[in-house]
Design an enzyme around this catalytic site. Structure first.
Site, PDB file in Angstrom:
ATOM      1  N   ILE A  19     111.081 100.762 172.836  1.00 45.84           N
ATOM      2  CA  ILE A  19     111.337 101.355 174.150  1.00 45.84           C
ATOM      3  C   ILE A  19     110.667 102.725 174.261  1.00 45.84           C
ATOM      4  O   ILE A  19     110.073 103.051 175.294  1.00 45.84           O
ATOM      5  CB  ILE A  19     112.864 101.464 174.396  1.00 45.84           C
ATOM      6  CG1 ILE A  19     113.493 100.057 174.481  1.00 45.84           C
ATOM      7  CG2 ILE A  19     113.151 102.278 175.652  1.00 45.84           C
ATOM      8  CD1 ILE A  19     115.020 100.048 174.508  1.00 45.84           C
ATOM      9  N   ASP A  38     108.411 111.021 166.244  1.00 40.03           N
ATOM     10  CA  ASP A  38     109.068 109.942 165.501  1.00 40.03           C
ATOM     11  C   ASP A  38     109.248 110.385 164.048  1.00 40.03           C
ATOM     12  O   ASP A  38     108.478 111.192 163.542  1.00 40.03           O
ATOM     13  CB  ASP A  38     108.249 108.639 165.561  1.00 40.03           C
ATOM     14  CG  ASP A  38     109.118 107.392 165.408  1.00 40.03           C
ATOM     15  OD1 ASP A  38     109.413 106.728 166.423  1.00 40.03           O
ATOM     16  OD2 ASP A  38     109.550 107.108 164.259  1.00 40.03           O
ATOM     17  N   ASP A  64     112.474 114.246 162.294  1.00 40.05           N
ATOM     18  CA  ASP A  64     113.757 113.545 162.176  1.00 40.05           C
ATOM     19  C   ASP A  64     114.677 114.245 163.166  1.00 40.05           C
ATOM     20  O   ASP A  64     115.025 115.416 162.982  1.00 40.05           O
ATOM     21  CB  ASP A  64     114.289 113.661 160.737  1.00 40.05           C
ATOM     22  CG  ASP A  64     115.655 113.000 160.571  1.00 40.05           C
ATOM     23  OD1 ASP A  64     116.315 112.693 161.595  1.00 40.05           O
ATOM     24  OD2 ASP A  64     116.078 112.791 159.416  1.00 40.05           O
ATOM     25  N   ASN A  91     115.340 109.575 173.052  1.00 36.13           N
ATOM     26  CA  ASN A  91     115.423 108.115 172.964  1.00 36.13           C
ATOM     27  C   ASN A  91     115.745 107.593 171.567  1.00 36.13           C
ATOM     28  O   ASN A  91     116.367 106.546 171.428  1.00 36.13           O
ATOM     29  CB  ASN A  91     114.078 107.541 173.448  1.00 36.13           C
ATOM     30  CG  ASN A  91     113.851 106.127 172.987  1.00 36.13           C
ATOM     31  OD1 ASN A  91     114.449 105.184 173.502  1.00 36.13           O
ATOM     32  ND2 ASN A  91     112.992 105.952 171.970  1.00 36.13           N
ATOM     33  N   SER A 144     123.236 103.107 176.181  1.00 35.51           N
ATOM     34  CA  SER A 144     123.181 101.649 175.977  1.00 35.51           C
ATOM     35  C   SER A 144     124.337 101.052 176.763  1.00 35.51           C
ATOM     36  O   SER A 144     125.264 101.783 177.133  1.00 35.51           O
ATOM     37  CB  SER A 144     123.379 101.351 174.481  1.00 35.51           C
ATOM     38  OG  SER A 144     123.592  99.961 174.261  1.00 35.51           O
ATOM     39  N   TYR A 157     127.987 103.016 166.302  1.00 34.82           N
ATOM     40  CA  TYR A 157     126.985 102.938 167.377  1.00 34.82           C
ATOM     41  C   TYR A 157     127.673 103.082 168.738  1.00 34.82           C
ATOM     42  O   TYR A 157     127.230 103.848 169.606  1.00 34.82           O
ATOM     43  CB  TYR A 157     126.245 101.608 167.260  1.00 34.82           C
ATOM     44  CG  TYR A 157     125.055 101.440 168.188  1.00 34.82           C
ATOM     45  CD1 TYR A 157     123.818 102.014 167.881  1.00 34.82           C
ATOM     46  CD2 TYR A 157     125.146 100.681 169.356  1.00 34.82           C
ATOM     47  CE1 TYR A 157     122.707 101.845 168.715  1.00 34.82           C
ATOM     48  CE2 TYR A 157     124.050 100.496 170.185  1.00 34.82           C
ATOM     49  CZ  TYR A 157     122.831 101.081 169.871  1.00 34.82           C
ATOM     50  OH  TYR A 157     121.738 100.898 170.695  1.00 34.82           O
ATOM     51  N   LYS A 161     127.088 106.112 171.322  1.00 37.68           N
ATOM     52  CA  LYS A 161     126.507 105.885 172.662  1.00 37.68           C
ATOM     53  C   LYS A 161     127.491 106.288 173.768  1.00 37.68           C
ATOM     54  O   LYS A 161     127.070 106.800 174.812  1.00 37.68           O
ATOM     55  CB  LYS A 161     126.072 104.425 172.801  1.00 37.68           C
ATOM     56  CG  LYS A 161     124.901 104.028 171.877  1.00 37.68           C
ATOM     57  CD  LYS A 161     123.632 104.814 172.130  1.00 37.68           C
ATOM     58  CE  LYS A 161     122.434 104.274 171.353  1.00 37.68           C
ATOM     59  NZ  LYS A 161     121.233 105.120 171.542  1.00 37.68           N
TER      60      LYS A 161
HETATM   61  P1  NAD Z   1     112.824 100.732 167.709  1.00 39.13           P
HETATM   62  O1  NAD Z   1     113.334 100.703 166.301  1.00 39.13           O
HETATM   63  O2  NAD Z   1     111.737  99.809 168.098  1.00 39.13           O
HETATM   64  O3  NAD Z   1     112.403 102.231 168.084  1.00 39.13           O
HETATM   65  C1  NAD Z   1     113.181 103.314 167.665  1.00 39.13           C
HETATM   66  C2  NAD Z   1     112.266 104.400 167.124  1.00 39.13           C
HETATM   67  O4  NAD Z   1     113.088 105.539 166.796  1.00 39.13           O
HETATM   68  C3  NAD Z   1     111.532 103.976 165.851  1.00 39.13           C
HETATM   69  O5  NAD Z   1     110.157 104.265 165.959  1.00 39.13           O
HETATM   70  C4  NAD Z   1     112.188 104.843 164.768  1.00 39.13           C
HETATM   71  O6  NAD Z   1     111.291 105.200 163.713  1.00 39.13           O
HETATM   72  C5  NAD Z   1     112.648 106.052 165.561  1.00 39.13           C
HETATM   73  N1  NAD Z   1     113.737 106.768 164.912  1.00 39.13           N
HETATM   74  C6  NAD Z   1     114.897 106.277 164.420  1.00 39.13           C
HETATM   75  N2  NAD Z   1     115.622 107.250 163.849  1.00 39.13           N
HETATM   76  C7  NAD Z   1     114.919 108.385 164.010  1.00 39.13           C
HETATM   77  C8  NAD Z   1     115.151 109.731 163.653  1.00 39.13           C
HETATM   78  N3  NAD Z   1     116.241 110.109 162.954  1.00 39.13           N
HETATM   79  N4  NAD Z   1     114.235 110.665 164.006  1.00 39.13           N
HETATM   80  C9  NAD Z   1     113.116 110.310 164.687  1.00 39.13           C
HETATM   81  N5  NAD Z   1     112.820 109.045 165.013  1.00 39.13           N
HETATM   82  C10 NAD Z   1     113.725 108.101 164.695  1.00 39.13           C
HETATM   83  O7  NAD Z   1     114.133 100.480 168.624  1.00 39.13           O
HETATM   84  P2  NAD Z   1     114.353 100.542 170.209  1.00 39.13           P
HETATM   85  O8  NAD Z   1     115.115  99.324 170.551  1.00 39.13           O
HETATM   86  O9  NAD Z   1     113.126 100.868 170.924  1.00 39.13           O
HETATM   87  O10 NAD Z   1     115.394 101.750 170.288  1.00 39.13           O
HETATM   88  C11 NAD Z   1     115.190 102.917 171.059  1.00 39.13           C
HETATM   89  C12 NAD Z   1     116.530 103.392 171.593  1.00 39.13           C
HETATM   90  O11 NAD Z   1     117.018 102.437 172.523  1.00 39.13           O
HETATM   91  C13 NAD Z   1     117.629 103.557 170.551  1.00 39.13           C
HETATM   92  O12 NAD Z   1     118.348 104.753 170.798  1.00 39.13           O
HETATM   93  C14 NAD Z   1     118.519 102.356 170.776  1.00 39.13           C
HETATM   94  O13 NAD Z   1     119.846 102.593 170.396  1.00 39.13           O
HETATM   95  C15 NAD Z   1     118.389 102.196 172.265  1.00 39.13           C
HETATM   96  N6  NAD Z   1     118.739 100.882 172.785  1.00 39.13           N
HETATM   97  C16 NAD Z   1     118.043  99.772 172.400  1.00 39.13           C
HETATM   98  C17 NAD Z   1     118.413  98.537 172.914  1.00 39.13           C
HETATM   99  C18 NAD Z   1     117.694  97.273 172.527  1.00 39.13           C
HETATM  100  O14 NAD Z   1     118.200  96.184 172.859  1.00 39.13           O
HETATM  101  N7  NAD Z   1     116.567  97.343 171.853  1.00 39.13           N
HETATM  102  C19 NAD Z   1     119.486  98.442 173.819  1.00 39.13           C
HETATM  103  C20 NAD Z   1     120.157  99.604 174.191  1.00 39.13           C
HETATM  104  C21 NAD Z   1     119.769 100.818 173.681  1.00 39.13           C
END
Ligand code: NAD
Length: 265
Positions: A19, A38, A64, A91, A144, A157, A161
């Site tokens: 995302i 990231d 981080d 994000n 979320s 989680y 959230k």
């Molecule tokens: P993803 O794993 O594809 O992307 C998340 C990114 O965040 C990764 O590149 C990861 O390296 C980075 N990351 C994680 N921890 C980190 C940290 N401590 N510092 C810096 N970077 C960090 O997952 P995604 O689904 O794209 O998730 C993005 C956000 O969307 C998250 O907060 C997740 O909770 C939220 N979300 C996702 C969904 C879904 O269905 N995919 C639904 C609701 C919410």
């Protein structure tokens, strides 16, 4: 926001994948200069490269988000490289393995809260240092459906959230008269590498997350989501771009649900 401000700097955390990457690309196409942050530096740089190849301006930075010093130095470097901060999209996040309280260990609970809630707080705090003196800016936080419902994640989680939704509302009230809006997005089920990344970021000692949760297979998606299908990163990016746009200037403290109707059930 005026037209000039719309083409300022947008910082996107977790921009190396899923995302975050999709939102960074769409914000880049809308004209923002993009700082892709990231924990995985090469993934952040790859996103920046993709944006630059498409004609935008972008740089990748390692941070981080659970560490204030990382957040501070990455955002400071981005401002130095790309200009004044207009949009902060907090994000980045990880899943928690879908554990209930009785089988969640304390260290896992703390690490998930550190990333998913404290990381958002640190991003907001760093952004306010730029935005408050200028009395302008947009903060968008990643929540979320798990920030509104008692399903869609485990205890940590869901608590984190819900915390993001609460933090967003408190900040909207606190800074509403300061020219800054604070909103969050609440995606439903979006196919990304969230499970695999969460597993590797949380590290050894975290039990296998694959196969756990409420939307693991397509039958479950059809049963839960009125749309019958998962959403896309572009569905979320459209919502984020809207919240960052001039048209959304009077929207503040809102949780924008993008879930194919899941939460309406
Ligand atoms: P993803 O794993 O594809 O992307 C998340 C990114 O965040 C990764 O590149 C990861 O390296 C980075 N990351 C994680 N921890 C980190 C940290 N401590 N510092 C810096 N970077 C960090 O997952 P995604 O689904 O794209 O998730 C993005 C956000 O969307 C998250 O907060 C997740 O909770 C939220 N979300 C996702 C969904 C879904 O269905 N995919 C639904 C609701 C919410």
């Amino acid at each position: 926001m005026d037209a000039e401000a719309e083409f300022g700097l947008a910082v996107v955390t977790g921009a190396g994948s899923g995302i975050g990457r999709g939102c960074a690309q769409m914000l880049g196409r809308r004209g923002f200069a993009i700082a892709a942050l990231d924990i995985d530096e090469s993934a952040a740089r790859e996103t920046a490269q993709m944006i630059e190849s498409a004609g935008g301006r972008s740089r990748g930075y390692r941070a981080d988000i659970s560490k204030a010093a990382d957040m501070d130095s990455a955002v400071s470097a981005a401002i130095g490289d790309l200009g004044m901060l207009e949009v902060m999209f907090n994000n980045a996040g990880v899943l928690d393995g879908y554990f209930n309280v009785d089988d969640m260990d304390e260290a896992l609970w703390r690490r998930v809260l550190d990333i998913d809630l404290t990381g958002v707080f640190l991003g907001c705090k760093r952004a306010l240092r730029e935005m408050l003196p200028r009395r302008r800016g947009r903060i968008i936080n990643m929540a979320s459906v798990a920030g509104l419902n008692g399903t869609g994640g485990g205890a940590a989680y869901i608590a984190a959230k819900h915390g993001v939704v609460g933090l967003t509302k408190q900040m909207a009230v606190a800074y509403g008269a300061s020219g800054i809006t604070v909103n969050c997005v609440c995606p439903g089920a979006i196919p990304t590498s969230l499970r695999a990344h969460s597993q590797s970021i949380l590290g050894p000692g975290v039990p296998d997350m694959s196969g756990r949760g409420v939307v693991v297979n397509e039958d479950q998606v059809r049963a839960l989501v009125p749309a019958g299908v998962r959403g896309t990163v572009e569905d979320i990016a459209s919502a984020v771009c809207y919240l960052a746009s001039k048209e959304a200037g009077y929207i503040n403290g809102h949780s924008l649900v993008v879930d194919g109707g899941w939460r309406a059930k």
